[in-house]
Each structure stands twice: as C-alpha cells, then as structure tokens.
Write an enzyme that holds these catalytic residues in place. Structure first.
Site, PDB file in Angstrom:
ATOM      1  N   LYS A 118       0.855  -1.145   0.009  1.00 26.72           N
ATOM      2  CA  LYS A 118       0.236  -0.027  -0.083  1.00 26.72           C
ATOM      3  C   LYS A 118       0.714   1.151  -0.034  1.00 26.72           C
ATOM      4  O   LYS A 118       0.243   2.226  -0.516  1.00 26.72           O
ATOM      5  CB  LYS A 118      -1.018  -0.015   1.295  1.00 26.72           C
ATOM      6  CG  LYS A 118      -2.078  -1.070   0.994  1.00 26.72           C
ATOM      7  CD  LYS A 118      -3.221  -0.818   1.776  1.00 26.72           C
ATOM      8  CE  LYS A 118      -4.577  -1.455   1.589  1.00 26.72           C
ATOM      9  NZ  LYS A 118      -5.501  -1.578   2.543  1.00 26.72           N
ATOM     10  N   LYS A 201      -5.147  -9.914  -8.041  1.00 26.96           N
ATOM     11  CA  LYS A 201      -6.536 -10.413  -7.529  1.00 26.96           C
ATOM     12  C   LYS A 201      -7.563  -9.169  -7.623  1.00 26.96           C
ATOM     13  O   LYS A 201      -7.412  -8.029  -7.785  1.00 26.96           O
ATOM     14  CB  LYS A 201      -6.152 -10.656  -5.959  1.00 26.96           C
ATOM     15  CG  LYS A 201      -5.968  -9.375  -5.097  1.00 26.96           C
ATOM     16  CD  LYS A 201      -6.101  -9.682  -3.557  1.00 26.96           C
ATOM     17  CE  LYS A 201      -5.834  -8.329  -3.153  1.00 26.96           C
ATOM     18  NZ  LYS A 201      -5.618  -8.339  -1.563  1.00 26.96           N
ATOM     19  N   LYS A 204     -11.064  -3.924  -4.675  1.00 28.60           N
ATOM     20  CA  LYS A 204     -11.885  -2.607  -4.691  1.00 28.60           C
ATOM     21  C   LYS A 204     -10.987  -1.564  -5.371  1.00 28.60           C
ATOM     22  O   LYS A 204     -11.386  -0.455  -5.936  1.00 28.60           O
ATOM     23  CB  LYS A 204     -12.121  -2.235  -3.433  1.00 28.60           C
ATOM     24  CG  LYS A 204     -13.567  -2.689  -2.968  1.00 28.60           C
ATOM     25  CD  LYS A 204     -14.067  -2.714  -1.563  1.00 28.60           C
ATOM     26  CE  LYS A 204     -14.007  -3.960  -0.801  1.00 28.60           C
ATOM     27  NZ  LYS A 204     -14.135  -3.783   0.405  1.00 28.60           N
TER      28      LYS A 204
HETATM   29  P1  TYM Z   1     -10.467  -7.377   3.034  1.00 28.45           P
HETATM   30  O1  TYM Z   1     -11.895  -6.544   3.390  1.00 28.45           O
HETATM   31  O2  TYM Z   1      -9.747  -6.818   2.004  1.00 28.45           O
HETATM   32  O3  TYM Z   1     -11.487  -8.637   2.478  1.00 28.45           O
HETATM   33  C1  TYM Z   1     -12.358  -9.535   3.091  1.00 28.45           C
HETATM   34  C2  TYM Z   1     -12.371 -10.979   2.911  1.00 28.45           C
HETATM   35  O4  TYM Z   1     -12.349 -11.091   1.288  1.00 28.45           O
HETATM   36  C3  TYM Z   1     -11.298 -11.660   0.943  1.00 28.45           C
HETATM   37  N1  TYM Z   1     -10.801 -11.650  -0.327  1.00 28.45           N
HETATM   38  C4  TYM Z   1     -11.031 -12.417  -1.558  1.00 28.45           C
HETATM   39  N2  TYM Z   1     -11.018 -13.591  -1.488  1.00 28.45           N
HETATM   40  C5  TYM Z   1     -10.755 -14.113  -2.716  1.00 28.45           C
HETATM   41  N3  TYM Z   1     -10.168 -13.337  -3.697  1.00 28.45           N
HETATM   42  C6  TYM Z   1     -10.151 -12.053  -3.761  1.00 28.45           C
HETATM   43  N4  TYM Z   1     -10.016 -11.352  -4.923  1.00 28.45           N
HETATM   44  C7  TYM Z   1     -10.304 -11.480  -2.553  1.00 28.45           C
HETATM   45  N5  TYM Z   1     -10.263 -10.159  -2.107  1.00 28.45           N
HETATM   46  C8  TYM Z   1     -10.717 -10.022  -0.829  1.00 28.45           C
HETATM   47  C9  TYM Z   1     -10.395 -11.537   2.073  1.00 28.45           C
HETATM   48  O5  TYM Z   1      -9.038 -12.427   2.197  1.00 28.45           O
HETATM   49  C10 TYM Z   1     -11.063 -11.253   3.258  1.00 28.45           C
HETATM   50  O6  TYM Z   1     -11.071 -12.641   3.948  1.00 28.45           O
HETATM   51  N6  TYM Z   1      -7.704  -7.234   6.985  1.00 28.45           N
HETATM   52  C11 TYM Z   1      -8.912  -7.793   6.749  1.00 28.45           C
HETATM   53  C12 TYM Z   1     -10.142  -7.536   7.350  1.00 28.45           C
HETATM   54  C13 TYM Z   1     -10.095  -7.845   8.929  1.00 28.45           C
HETATM   55  C14 TYM Z   1      -9.934  -9.165   9.364  1.00 28.45           C
HETATM   56  C15 TYM Z   1      -9.718  -9.024  10.998  1.00 28.45           C
HETATM   57  C16 TYM Z   1     -10.232 -10.274   8.773  1.00 28.45           C
HETATM   58  C17 TYM Z   1      -9.921  -7.205   9.881  1.00 28.45           C
HETATM   59  N7  TYM Z   1      -9.798  -7.823  11.102  1.00 28.45           N
HETATM   60  C18 TYM Z   1      -9.737 -10.232  11.608  1.00 28.45           C
HETATM   61  C19 TYM Z   1     -10.142 -11.772   9.631  1.00 28.45           C
HETATM   62  C20 TYM Z   1     -10.133 -11.488  11.083  1.00 28.45           C
HETATM   63  C21 TYM Z   1      -9.116  -7.222   5.093  1.00 28.45           C
HETATM   64  O7  TYM Z   1      -8.902  -6.087   4.963  1.00 28.45           O
HETATM   65  O8  TYM Z   1     -10.141  -8.079   4.518  1.00 28.45           O
END
Ligand code: TYM
Length: 342
Positions: A118, A201, A204
């Site tokens: 990032k 991947k 957003k």
């Molecule tokens: P975030 O908001 O980026 O994504 C949410 C979930 O979606 C999955 N994901 C994907 N899976 C497959 N293909 C893709 N292209 C793809 N893009 C996103 C992510 O792996 C995720 O499971 N840091 C985390 C949020 C978070 C969190 C936590 C998760 C904060 N605290 C505690 C688990 C436990 C995040 O930014 O996910």
C-alpha cells in the site's frame, strides 16, 4: 448461540471500504462464513477501525458500515446463529491492540506485505501510523475471541500468521492466555482474479471497474463485465494459471458457484468456445448475486432495525472480549482500577 457454547469458534470480518462487497469477498470469505455457522460458534464483524487507516468520508463510512452488515445478512449470515457486530462498538479491540503493539517488533511489522504494497506508490511518508499498526489491530480482533479458525481468502494468510506469532509470544511471556488461531482458507475461491487483468487479485482498489464484480451492481453490468473478461488468443478451454489466467479464473468462479470440480467443467467444455463459458459464468454469478442484492436493499430500507441487530451483536461480543481483556491486563501487570470511590 450461547456464551457457554462448546462448539469451536470462528471469527472474521470485511472492511466497509467500498459501496459494495465484491465477488472475491463473497467466494473467498462469505460463502465459507455461511457454511461455518452450523458447526462453529461464529462471530462476524465489520472492521470500521481498519477502514480509517486510509482517509474516509465520515458520512460514507457510516453508510458503508450498515451496507456491509446488510450484505453479510443477505449473503446468508443468520443473526440468530452468529454474532454480528461493528468493531468500533467493542472498545476492547483497540485496548488489546495497544498491548499487542508493545510485543511486536518494529522490523517484524515493517515486513508485513500489505503495508509494503500500500505504500509502494505514495511511499511510507504519506501513510498513516494506523496503516502500519493495522496487522496488530487485526491480531487483537482475532485473539480477543480465542477462535480456532479465521475463515479468510488467501491474501490474509500473512496477517493470520502474525496473530499466531503474537499469541504464542504472549502465552510464552505471560502464561497461557490465547488460543492459537488457524487460517481457514478455502480450497476453491481463495483468490479470485480481476476480469480485465487476470494475474492481479480482484480488489476494490483495482485500476479500472471493468475487472470487478460487485454484489450491489446491476445484473446487466455484471453479465456485461463477465462477457468482456480478458481471455487469450487460443480457443481451448483449459485450466492453466500460467498460460491461461483469464480462462482459469472463469473456470474457478464457475466451479466455486456450481460445486463442480474444475476438471469436470473442463471435460464438459471440450470443443466449446470461450463465449459459451462466459455465458454460463455470467448466468451462474447473476443468479447467485441477484437475490443477495435484492435482500440487501430491503434490509437497508430499515436502518433502525439493522442498528438494533448490530447493538445486540456488540453486547454479545463484548461479553467475550471483556473477559479476555481483563485476563490480559492482569497478566501484563496493570493495576486493577477500584470500583467507584467516594
Ligand atoms: P478485506 O476487507 O480486504 O477482504 C475481506 C475478505 O475477502 C477476501 N478477499 C478475497 N478472496 C478471494 N479473492 C479475492 N480477490 C479477495 N479479495 C478479498 C479476504 O481474504 C478477506 O477474507 N484485514 C481484513 C479485514 C479484517 C479481518 C480481521 C479479517 C480485519 N480484522 C480479523 C479476519 C479477522 C481485510 O482487509 O479483508
């Protein structure tokens, strides 16, 4: 769900940083959350505190937090089975994060790839300290609830690994406190790729909207984007991530949605054209997402009810989180505050 549940626990969350969740969020995470609800005591939350590690418009953030909650429910999270809450409603997340910051090495945090990615464009100077400490807040989210599993997509692997390291370190220094969580990463759908740029991947923050499938998009747009997905100059439908990333992504999306193994699909499409595959993927995606979109809109029509569900979830979550935090504060040697004094 009751607090005395003996089922193993899972916990996960998705950032409320866009107008909609996307197909990667849905297939990489939400589908597995929904499945986990019967066998696990499940907690799902909306990490709004993670969202502000990059600038957010306050009114939009509030709206997106509700929208994310509505999409969880519309996608199959049952608030009678699982605990659904907003991260900022449970102050113990920030409180435990501070303690975890203090047992994380600066070098260790600097090696987290998300921060490096990032800040690759703007440089570390333009990033917030919150973005740097993001992984320790995520570790706090997880460790507070002592879950066995964290159902996430493949891109969250390193974050869950840090949570495990911090849990082990804390337990070693201060005595048995945390459960060592495991990342539950699905065999299929763990990484869905951008339709226009199928080696990156789906995300957003992708460079253009053409590669993204949003849960809240008009079905016509969704079908159009899938039909315009980048493939390759050949004609054979085969699964090969290296030489045919676009076709492979479409096959994996279809496999995850239909439950048919990729090799079965490849055999079925023998002799058929890319256009056939695209039409079938578009139909499968639209028929799965359309009811979710419609239900989300219904839920959003009654924000007071959503807020009530979230308040109920936060109370259930706090009952667990407060116990863990009290244990942590005691173990690190914080003087317990007296009750009210005259
Ligand atoms: P975030 O908001 O980026 O994504 C949410 C979930 O979606 C999955 N994901 C994907 N899976 C497959 N293909 C893709 N292209 C793809 N893009 C996103 C992510 O792996 C995720 O499971 N840091 C985390 C949020 C978070 C969190 C936590 C998760 C904060 N605290 C505690 C688990 C436990 C995040 O930014 O996910």
């Amino acid at each position: 769900m009751t607090e005395t549940s003996t089922r193993p626990r899972v916990l996960s969350g998705m950032q409320p940083s866009g107008e909609s969740l996307h197909l990667g969020n849905y297939l990489g995470a939400l589908v597995n959350w929904v499945k986990s609800q019967d066998d696990y005591e499940a907690l799902f939350f909306i990490p709004d505190m993670h969202a502000i590690t990059v600038p957010q418009d306050p009114a939009e953030l509030r709206e997106r937090t509700r929208k994310t909650a509505a999409q969880y429910i519309a996608g199959g999270i049952d608030v009678h089975k699982s605990t659904l809450f907003v991260q900022s409603h449970v102050p113990e997340h920030a409180q435990l994060a501070w303690v975890l910051n203090c047992i994380t090495g600066f070098g260790e945090a600097s090696r987290m790839t998300q921060f490096k990615d990032k800040t690759a464009k703007g440089g570390a100077e333009s990033a917030s300290v919150g973005l740097f400490t993001y992984p320790m807040l995520m570790a706090a989210d997880i460790l507070l609830y002592r879950p066995h599993g964290v159902p996430v997509g493949d891109d969250q692997r390193q974050h869950v690994e840090l949570s495990r390291d911090l849990a082990k370190r804390f337990n070693h220094r201060f005595g048995e406190t945390f459960v060592i969580p495991e990342a539950f990463i699905p065999a299929e759908g763990a990484r869905i790729y951008d339709l226009q740029n199928p080696t990156s991947k789906m995300s957003k923050s992708a460079s253009g909207p053409g590669g993204l499938i949003n849960l809240m998009d008009d079905p016509k747009i969704t079908a159009k984007r899938i039909k315009s997905a980048v493939t390759d100059a050949e004609t054979v439908i085969a699964h090969d991530r290296e030489s045919k990333p676009g076709v492979t992504n479409l096959l994996e999306i279809l496999s995850t949605l239909t439950g048919k193994p990729v090799d079965v699909l490849v055999a079925e499409y023998d002799g058929k054209m890319y256009g056939h595959l695209k039409v079938d993927v578009a139909d499968a995606v639209v028929s799965r997402l359309e009811p979710i979109r419609a239900r989300t809109l219904e839920l959003l029509a009654d924000p007071a009810e959503l807020d009530r569900l979230l308040a109920h979830g936060a109370a259930k979550a706090r009952a667990i989180a407060a116990g863990t935090l009290a244990d942590v504060y005691d173990k690190v040697g914080f003087l317990p505050p007296l009750g009210p004094v005259d």
